[in-house]
Design an enzyme around this catalytic site. Structure first.
Site, mmCIF file in Angstrom:
data_model
loop_
_atom_site.group_PDB
_atom_site.id
_atom_site.type_symbol
_atom_site.label_atom_id
_atom_site.label_comp_id
_atom_site.label_asym_id
_atom_site.label_seq_id
_atom_site.Cartn_x
_atom_site.Cartn_y
_atom_site.Cartn_z
ATOM 1 N N GLY A 184 -11.420 -4.253 6.406
ATOM 2 C CA GLY A 184 -12.165 -5.485 6.629
ATOM 3 C C GLY A 184 -11.734 -6.213 7.881
ATOM 4 O O GLY A 184 -11.823 -7.438 7.948
ATOM 5 N N HIS A 228 -14.377 -1.438 14.313
ATOM 6 C CA HIS A 228 -14.229 -2.272 13.121
ATOM 7 C C HIS A 228 -14.027 -1.357 11.926
ATOM 8 O O HIS A 228 -14.853 -0.497 11.627
ATOM 9 C CB HIS A 228 -15.455 -3.159 12.906
ATOM 10 C CG HIS A 228 -15.325 -4.049 11.707
ATOM 11 N ND1 HIS A 228 -14.747 -5.302 11.771
ATOM 12 C CD2 HIS A 228 -15.671 -3.858 10.398
ATOM 13 C CE1 HIS A 228 -14.757 -5.850 10.572
ATOM 14 N NE2 HIS A 228 -15.313 -4.989 9.721
ATOM 15 N N CYS A 229 -12.915 -1.528 11.220
ATOM 16 C CA CYS A 229 -12.586 -0.707 10.053
ATOM 17 C C CYS A 229 -13.022 -1.452 8.795
ATOM 18 O O CYS A 229 -12.485 -2.513 8.475
ATOM 19 C CB CYS A 229 -11.086 -0.413 10.020
ATOM 20 S SG CYS A 229 -10.565 0.526 8.561
ATOM 21 N N PHE A 230 -13.991 -0.890 8.082
ATOM 22 C CA PHE A 230 -14.496 -1.557 6.886
ATOM 23 C C PHE A 230 -13.518 -1.426 5.720
ATOM 24 O O PHE A 230 -13.532 -2.258 4.810
ATOM 25 C CB PHE A 230 -15.859 -0.973 6.503
ATOM 26 C CG PHE A 230 -16.963 -1.360 7.439
ATOM 27 C CD1 PHE A 230 -17.573 -2.590 7.321
ATOM 28 C CD2 PHE A 230 -17.371 -0.506 8.446
ATOM 29 C CE1 PHE A 230 -18.590 -2.974 8.183
ATOM 30 C CE2 PHE A 230 -18.378 -0.868 9.313
ATOM 31 C CZ PHE A 230 -18.998 -2.103 9.185
#
Length: 263
Positions: A115, A110-112
């Protein structure tokens, strides 16, 4: 979980803010500081070439950034819901993301900063986003070093000149020898350098996993993957027309995953 969801909002805003500041500095400081060579043709003036190269790098970085968000990984409705339904999904290829609250196919991480989850559909755009973000940051750092060198008459011929620039500039800033705008550019130099190296390292690590046919989630869980030629693993992510996607931000075309989704 609340902190992760908050980070999912703050990180994209931080990236967009850095992008806006970089664009403003390039447009109003770096480009005007480049003096045109009277002997050179207008078509090949330094300011025009610099602006065209920066526009190419930033357009690819922001274009692939948008495509990572729009081209979300596959949503497996059959695997969502209760834990008993999620247990029916094959663990090596799917994963339930708590932040996104959904199951994604071939989950990587998951790439913050986007998002969004990175998976089968947006892996190529994510790798290109990291690549062009790294190039844009490092190129902006080089342009900023040239600007600071011309404004403050500092020579960067010595290898340690860049490392000693920040502490020296801080002392000169409080003494009034360095203006606030110049100090801001110096701080941005170190920020571009850090982001550029981080994105370059992440891009190289991601490419290594792609060549092995493995995702970060599989590597973290110790899941064994089927041995395949590295060319086939690379083609599965980037497709046959990889050169077109390398030059222009676009959706995955010619890859096996995109063909399976169309069926």
């Amino acid at each position: 979980m609340l902190a992760l969801r908050l980070l999912n909002v703050v990180a994209p805003a931080y990236f967009l803010c850095i992008s806006l500041v970089t664009f403003v500095l390039q447009l109003f400081l770096f480009l005007p500081s480049m003096r045109e060579d009277p002997a050179a043709a207008p078509l090949f003036s330094p300011a025009l070439l610099h602006g065209a190269l920066f526009l190419f790098l930033s357009a690819n970085a922001l274009g692939n950034y948008v495509l990572v968000i729009q081209n979300s990984p596959d949503d497996l409705d059959a695997c969502q819901g209760t834990s008993s339904k999620r247990a029916l999904c094959p663990p090596p290829s799917t994963h339930f993301c708590r932040v996104c609250a959904r199951v994604t196919l071939r989950h990587d991480h998951h790439c913050f900063f986007t998002g969004n989850c990175i998976g089968s559909r947006n892996m190529r755009n994510f790798v290109l986003f990291c690549l062009y973000t790294s190039l844009a940051c490092l190129y902006s750092m080089v342009a900023g070093v040239a600007y600071i060198s011309a404004v403050l008459s500092i020579s960067f011929a010595h290898p340690l000149a860049f490392l000693t620039l920040l502490p020296t500039s801080i002392s000169q800033f409080f003494s009034g020898a360095v203006l606030g705008s110049e100090m801001f550019v110096i701080l941005m130099l170190y920020l571009w350098f850090a982001i550029g190296l981080a994105c370059a390292g992440f891009c190289c690590h991601q490419l290594l996993l792609i060549l092995r046919g493995q995702t970060r989630h599989q590597a973290r869980k110790g899941v064994a993957v089927r041995a395949r030629p590295w060319r086939k693993n690379l083609q599965e992510v980037f497709g046959k027309r990889w050169l077109l996607g390398l030059l222009v931000p676009m959706f995955n075309v010619g890859s096996e995953s995109s063909k399976q989704q169309d069926k």
